[in-house]
Design a protein around this motif. Structure first.
Motif, PDB file in Angstrom:
ATOM      1  N   TYR A 202       0.864  -1.189   0.000  1.00 23.59           N
ATOM      2  CA  TYR A 202       0.000   0.000   0.000  1.00 23.59           C
ATOM      3  C   TYR A 202       0.892   1.227   0.000  1.00 23.59           C
ATOM      4  O   TYR A 202       1.911   1.274   0.707  1.00 23.59           O
ATOM      5  N   ASN A 221      -7.572  -4.353   6.864  1.00 23.49           N
ATOM      6  CA  ASN A 221      -7.952  -3.552   5.701  1.00 23.49           C
ATOM      7  C   ASN A 221      -7.996  -2.058   5.969  1.00 23.49           C
ATOM      8  O   ASN A 221      -8.162  -1.274   5.028  1.00 23.49           O
ATOM      9  N   ASP A 236      -8.334   2.776   3.323  1.00 22.53           N
ATOM     10  CA  ASP A 236      -8.588   1.366   3.030  1.00 22.53           C
ATOM     11  C   ASP A 236      -7.366   0.801   2.318  1.00 22.53           C
ATOM     12  O   ASP A 236      -7.001   1.269   1.243  1.00 22.53           O
ATOM     13  N   THR A 237      -6.751  -0.213   2.893  1.00 22.11           N
ATOM     14  CA  THR A 237      -5.534  -0.778   2.311  1.00 22.11           C
ATOM     15  C   THR A 237      -5.803  -1.532   1.013  1.00 22.11           C
ATOM     16  O   THR A 237      -4.862  -1.851   0.283  1.00 22.11           O
ATOM     17  N   ARG A 238      -7.074  -1.807   0.706  1.00 25.83           N
ATOM     18  CA  ARG A 238      -7.394  -2.506  -0.546  1.00 25.83           C
ATOM     19  C   ARG A 238      -7.387  -1.561  -1.735  1.00 25.83           C
ATOM     20  O   ARG A 238      -7.541  -1.994  -2.872  1.00 25.83           O
ATOM     21  N   GLN A 239      -7.188  -0.278  -1.478  1.00 27.11           N
ATOM     22  CA  GLN A 239      -7.027   0.710  -2.539  1.00 27.11           C
ATOM     23  C   GLN A 239      -5.579   1.203  -2.498  1.00 27.11           C
ATOM     24  O   GLN A 239      -5.266   2.154  -1.790  1.00 27.11           O
TER      25      GLN A 239
END
Length: 402
Positions: A202, A221, A236-239
């Motif tokens: 990230y 996340n 948000d770590t998913r972005q």
């Protein structure tokens, strides 16, 4: 984990495994007061001459240098010029049901860092430690060795792009998915790195250069960062290139730090503490506005922000500890706070460090770090600028936390 926090000009910083956060100096000889009596910290023993029934025995050959980390400490101590001041001999005492220094305070393992250590985190479920400190924002990775060794070894470093000249990195660690470390010194260089492969998973998409005071994982996340001016930021770590923008922060030119409590993901309590003694409690569902605020009853607000710390008790609902203004640690109950910002009375004040004498700078000691014991609800550890380390209990007034 206890670390020796030395100035930026220090060449080596010894650290040893005692607690998670507090800073101490294992090689310094002092007597520390705690809940179990008088604790000798790093004291050394002198062997008496051997005698037999007919008079003194022949002089012994010098004993062999201790091996492992104790040998490293001994060698470092031997290299120092002899002190002209004589320390009083520490006595090992144990209060009924209390702590015994020879049993409960032992150096298990340790090592030396060639740069100052300002922050240290254990990577959960691993034998790895991550540290940061001046003169840049890079990280150092350490491994606690196997049972046959007592040396903590430096295994690698995590460099950051354009890290030279940046403030030292604030760090947090998790192993929910893999051994990750969240680190950054400014909003625009916040990143998550996989510790073993050094791969970035990230990177912040922020353009702001606001300096950071704290970072935290809320779950695998979600991350939370606090800027030195008090703004909070969720991401948000998913972005991987997601936005990380600061919500409006408190007014004024004070510096702030942050403490995140225990609780279900994304509903953990958050406390912020300012250099002026202001405390703000925040609901993560609306980070722009505090749900309660109060003012600490500290003796010297605004004196310094270097050691500010606020933390939530892991096993006492609504209790926080505050330090960094002087040689004391204050414990507060927050459940009755509202939005008035009035001065709050502490449940307890630990003053032991304030009576420890002058630190290396010839000034009164300042508490540099504190942490709550994870299993004993009302037990804390604290360390100060004179190298002292205290472990202490407190007794609450009737009707307070817990």
């Amino acid at each position: 984990m206890a670390i020796s926090r030395q100035g930026q000009g220090a060449s080596r910083s010894p650290f040893s495994a005692l607690a998670d956060n507090p800073f101490t100096q294992p090689s310094q000889q002092r007597e520390e007061e705690g809940c179990g009596g008088t604790f000798p910290t790093g004291s050394t023993a002198t062997a008496a001459p051997a005698l037999n029934g007919h008079g003194p025995a022949a002089a012994k050959q010098p004993s062999q240098q201790p091996k492992g980390i104790m040998g490293m400490f001994a060698a470092k101590a031997a290299a120092k010029p002899p002190s002209t001041t004589k320390e009083p001999k520490a006595e090992a005492k144990e209060a009924p049901g209390g702590l015994c220094p020879e049993r409960d305070f032992k150096v298990e393992c340790g090592g030396f860092s060639n740069r100052p250590v300002y922050s240290l985190k254990h990577v959960p479920d691993t034998s790895l430690l991550v540290t940061s400190g001046p003169p840049d924002s890079s990280l150092q990775v350490w491994q606690v060795s196997a049972e046959d060794s007592d040396v903590i070894k430096s295994v690698s470093a995590i460099s950051t792009e354009n890290g030279t000249g940046q403030p030292w990195a604030k760090i947090a660690a998790t192993s929910s998915r893999a051994p990750w470390v969240l680190h950054g010194s400014r909003l625009n260089n916040v990143q998550i790195t996989e510790v073993e492969s050094k791969k970035n998973v990230y990177v912040s998409g922020s353009r702001s250069s606001e300096e950071l005071s704290a970072v935290a994982f809320l779950d695998c996340n979600t991350l939370l960062v606090c800027c030195s001016k008090g703004q909070l930021c969720l991401a948000d770590t998913r972005q991987p290139q997601g936005p990380l923008e600061a919500a409006p922060g408190p007014a004024g030119g004070q510096r702030w730090c942050m403490g995140v409590g225990h609780g279900p993901p994304n509903s953990q309590p958050v406390a912020r503490l300012s250099s002026g003694g202001q405390l703000a409690l925040t609901d993560l569902r609306k980070v722009s506005e505090p749900v309660a605020c109060a003012r600490c009853s500290v003796s010297s607000p605004g004196s310094s922000a270097e050691f500010l710390a606020v933390s939530w008790a892991p096993a006492l609902e609504g209790c926080i500890a505050v330090s960094g203004f002087d040689g004391t640690v204050h414990v507060y109950e927050t459940r009755s706070w509202d939005g008035s910002g009035r001065e709050a009375e502490p449940l307890f004040v630990h003053k032991g460090h304030a009576f420890g004498g002058l630190d290396a700078g010839e000034g009164p000691p300042v508490v540099t770090a504190h942490t709550w014991h994870l299993q004993k609800p009302r037990t804390l550890l604290s360390a100060a600028s004179d190298g002292s380390l205290h472990i202490w209990d407190w007794v609450p007034p009737r009707g307070s936390c817990g």
